[in-house]
Design a protein around this motif. Structure first.
Motif, short mmCIF file in Angstrom:
data_model
loop_
_atom_site.label_atom_id
_atom_site.label_comp_id
_atom_site.label_asym_id
_atom_site.label_seq_id
_atom_site.Cartn_x
_atom_site.Cartn_y
_atom_site.Cartn_z
N VAL A 1 -6.79 4.94 -2.18
CA VAL A 1 -6.55 4.83 -0.74
C VAL A 1 -5.92 3.46 -0.45
O VAL A 1 -6.38 2.44 -0.96
CB VAL A 1 -7.86 4.99 0.04
CG1 VAL A 1 -7.64 4.70 1.53
CG2 VAL A 1 -8.42 6.39 -0.14
N GLY A 2 -4.87 3.47 0.35
CA GLY A 2 -4.18 2.23 0.67
C GLY A 2 -2.95 1.96 -0.18
O GLY A 2 -2.19 1.03 0.10
N ARG B 1 1.62 5.12 3.39
CA ARG B 1 0.32 4.68 2.89
C ARG B 1 -0.51 5.90 2.52
O ARG B 1 -0.58 6.86 3.29
CB ARG B 1 -0.41 3.85 3.95
CG ARG B 1 -1.77 3.31 3.50
CD ARG B 1 -2.42 2.52 4.63
NE ARG B 1 -3.69 1.94 4.23
CZ ARG B 1 -4.85 2.59 4.24
NH1 ARG B 1 -4.91 3.85 4.65
NH2 ARG B 1 -5.96 1.98 3.84
N PHE B 2 -1.15 5.85 1.34
CA PHE B 2 -1.97 6.98 0.91
C PHE B 2 -3.32 6.93 1.61
O PHE B 2 -4.03 5.92 1.59
CB PHE B 2 -2.19 6.93 -0.61
CG PHE B 2 -2.71 8.22 -1.18
CD1 PHE B 2 -1.89 9.33 -1.26
CD2 PHE B 2 -4.02 8.33 -1.61
CE1 PHE B 2 -2.36 10.54 -1.78
CE2 PHE B 2 -4.50 9.52 -2.13
CZ PHE B 2 -3.68 10.62 -2.22
N ASP B 3 -3.67 8.05 2.27
CA ASP B 3 -4.91 8.07 3.07
C ASP B 3 -6.08 8.76 2.38
O ASP B 3 -7.13 8.98 2.97
CB ASP B 3 -4.65 8.74 4.42
CG ASP B 3 -4.33 10.24 4.30
OD1 ASP B 3 -4.32 10.77 3.17
OD2 ASP B 3 -4.10 10.88 5.34
N GLY B 4 -5.88 9.08 1.11
CA GLY B 4 -6.92 9.77 0.35
C GLY B 4 -6.54 11.19 -0.01
O GLY B 4 -7.09 11.78 -0.94
N SER B 5 -5.56 11.74 0.72
CA SER B 5 -5.09 13.09 0.41
C SER B 5 -3.58 13.19 0.41
O SER B 5 -3.00 14.02 -0.28
CB SER B 5 -5.66 14.10 1.41
OG SER B 5 -5.23 13.79 2.73
N GLN B 6 -2.91 12.33 1.17
CA GLN B 6 -1.46 12.37 1.25
C GLN B 6 -0.90 11.01 1.69
O GLN B 6 -1.65 10.16 2.19
CB GLN B 6 -1.00 13.44 2.23
CG GLN B 6 -1.46 13.19 3.66
CD GLN B 6 -1.05 14.28 4.62
OE1 GLN B 6 -0.14 15.06 4.34
NE2 GLN B 6 -1.73 14.37 5.74
N VAL C 1 1.08 8.92 4.27
CA VAL C 1 1.36 9.01 5.71
C VAL C 1 2.32 7.90 6.09
O VAL C 1 2.11 6.73 5.72
CB VAL C 1 0.05 8.90 6.52
CG1 VAL C 1 0.35 8.95 8.01
CG2 VAL C 1 -0.92 10.01 6.13
N GLY C 2 3.36 8.23 6.83
CA GLY C 2 4.34 7.24 7.25
C GLY C 2 3.75 6.20 8.18
O GLY C 2 2.96 6.52 9.07
N LEU C 3 4.13 4.95 7.95
CA LEU C 3 3.69 3.86 8.81
C LEU C 3 4.78 3.55 9.83
O LEU C 3 5.97 3.66 9.53
CB LEU C 3 3.40 2.61 7.98
CG LEU C 3 2.32 2.76 6.91
CD1 LEU C 3 2.17 1.46 6.14
CD2 LEU C 3 0.99 3.17 7.51
N ASP C 4 4.40 3.18 11.03
CA ASP C 4 5.38 2.85 12.05
C ASP C 4 6.20 1.66 11.61
O ASP C 4 5.67 0.72 11.01
CB ASP C 4 4.68 2.53 13.37
CG ASP C 4 3.99 3.74 13.98
OD1 ASP C 4 4.45 4.85 13.69
OD2 ASP C 4 3.01 3.56 14.72
N PRO C 5 7.53 1.70 11.89
CA PRO C 5 8.38 0.57 11.50
C PRO C 5 7.91 -0.73 12.14
O PRO C 5 7.40 -0.73 13.24
CB PRO C 5 9.77 0.99 12.04
CG PRO C 5 9.69 2.46 12.26
CD PRO C 5 8.26 2.78 12.55
#
Length: 347
Positions: free
Chosen positions: A246-247, A336-341, A343-347
């Motif tokens: 995660v992270g 960023r990996f959230d534990g399952s996928q 996820v896009g971070l805001d610019p």
């Protein structure tokens, strides 16, 4: 040859579609074709005819497809996933004044030589060097005040990505606290992780694949070591045995199977088409071609001048081309990996 029409064929705009529809790349070519056909069916303002040709992913196939498009007096061509095919096709298409949008060929020289060749080529695929530029551009501002390390797996891809990040960091006055090449595909990376910990690194960029990065994250957790890992587009591969920690950060282009417009994804799935691979880029390429043709007719300009100056609203977002015919904005983003996928971070 395959022809598909959308709307009443009064005076249809003819868009050629070049894709490898046989051989080892046929699955990717079919994805491109599915996206292009879905886009043509969704457009009712102006009738569109698609002329679909198998470019075989070869120079001979590309040249044959190009000659066919010229004979059919195509207004535009989209497609090509292979460098050999598009390089062989472009002299014919350029001489006929037919612009091309490719969603697949990343080779830098394709557009770097535009001033010399004069080829009317535009691409919605990222350049080969876009990943390296994005890694530096996205990570260095975040890691400026950290103790970061750089490691790679010794492959051409991994080493080039790591070295470009190192060069970019040092050009801004930043020096990694640890640099190393590791042996990939081991059951554990305890030795490497231990060296990173002793060096005091809190963040590590890895030029390597998903499984190795995941193993490093797992081993860091076992050592009670708070470590942020980051890697490139290779992290988007499927999990083999171990999930990333995660992270974990990934620098990659958008995944259009989930990040395209909801309306378009619904349209495709209703038609039984999974929006994977080249489906969405193929869809967007036809949207760009259709708008360029329509705007050129309405404004009394060439389609090429429209491509050079206008924005294009597509199912994968707004697209604008620079003076070379590349994307004006680097499509790579931070995830960023959230534990399952991821996820896009805001610019």
């Amino acid at each position: 040859m395959s022809t598909i029409a959308a709307g009443t064929p009064a005076r249809a705009d003819v868009i050629g579609v070049a894709a490898p529809l046989s051989g080892s790349s046929s699955l990717l070519g079919q994805q491109l074709r599915n996206g292009a056909e879905a886009a043509a069916k969704a457009m009712t303002d102006r009738p569109i005819t698609l002329e679909v040709q198998d470019d075989l992913c070869t120079a001979e196939g590309g040249a044959t497809a190009a000659r066919h498009f010229v004979e059919m007096k195509a207004d535009f061509v989209i497609g090509f996933l292979c460098t050999d095919a598009i390089n062989a096709a472009m002299p014919f298409l350029s001489q006929a004044g037919i612009p091309v949008v490719t969603p697949g060929v990343r080779t830098n020289s394709l557009t770097d030589n535009r001033e010399k060749t004069g080829w009317p080529i535009y691409r919605i695929a990222p350049r080969d060097d876009a990943e390296e530029q994005a890694v530096a551009g996205l990570l260095l501002p975040l890691w400026r005040d950290t103790l970061f390390a750089i490691v790679d797996d010794g492959t051409i891809y991994g080493r080039n990505l790591a070295e470009s990040f190192r060069s970019a960091a040092e050009a801004t006055g930043l020096k990694p606290t640890f640099v190393d090449t590791f042996r990939p595909q081991l059951e554990n990376q305890i030795g490497l992780v231990g060296r990173l910990k002793r060096a005091g690194a809190t963040h590590v960029f890895v030029g390597g694949d998903r499984e190795d990065v995941a193993i490093m994250g797992r081993d860091a957790q076992q050592l009670d070591y708070d470590l942020t890992l980051a890697g490139g587009e290779a992290l988007r591969a499927a999990t083999v045995n171990t999930l990333p920690a995660v992270g974990t950060l990934m620098i990659a282009p958008p995944d259009w199977s989930t990040e395209a417009t909801t309306e378009t994804l619904l349209q495709l799935r209703t038609a039984g088409i999974e929006p994977e691979g080249y489906v969405m880029p193929g869809y967007a390429a036809v949207e760009i071609a259709a708008k360029a043709i329509a705007d050129a007719a309405a404004k009394g300009k060439s389609a090429r001048s429209i491509l050079d100056t206008e924005d294009f609203s597509t199912a994968i977002g707004t697209i604008r081309f620079n003076e070379q015919g590349d994307l004006a904005a680097n499509p790579y983003r931070l995830y960023r990996f959230d534990g399952s996928q991821f996820v896009g971070l805001d610019p």
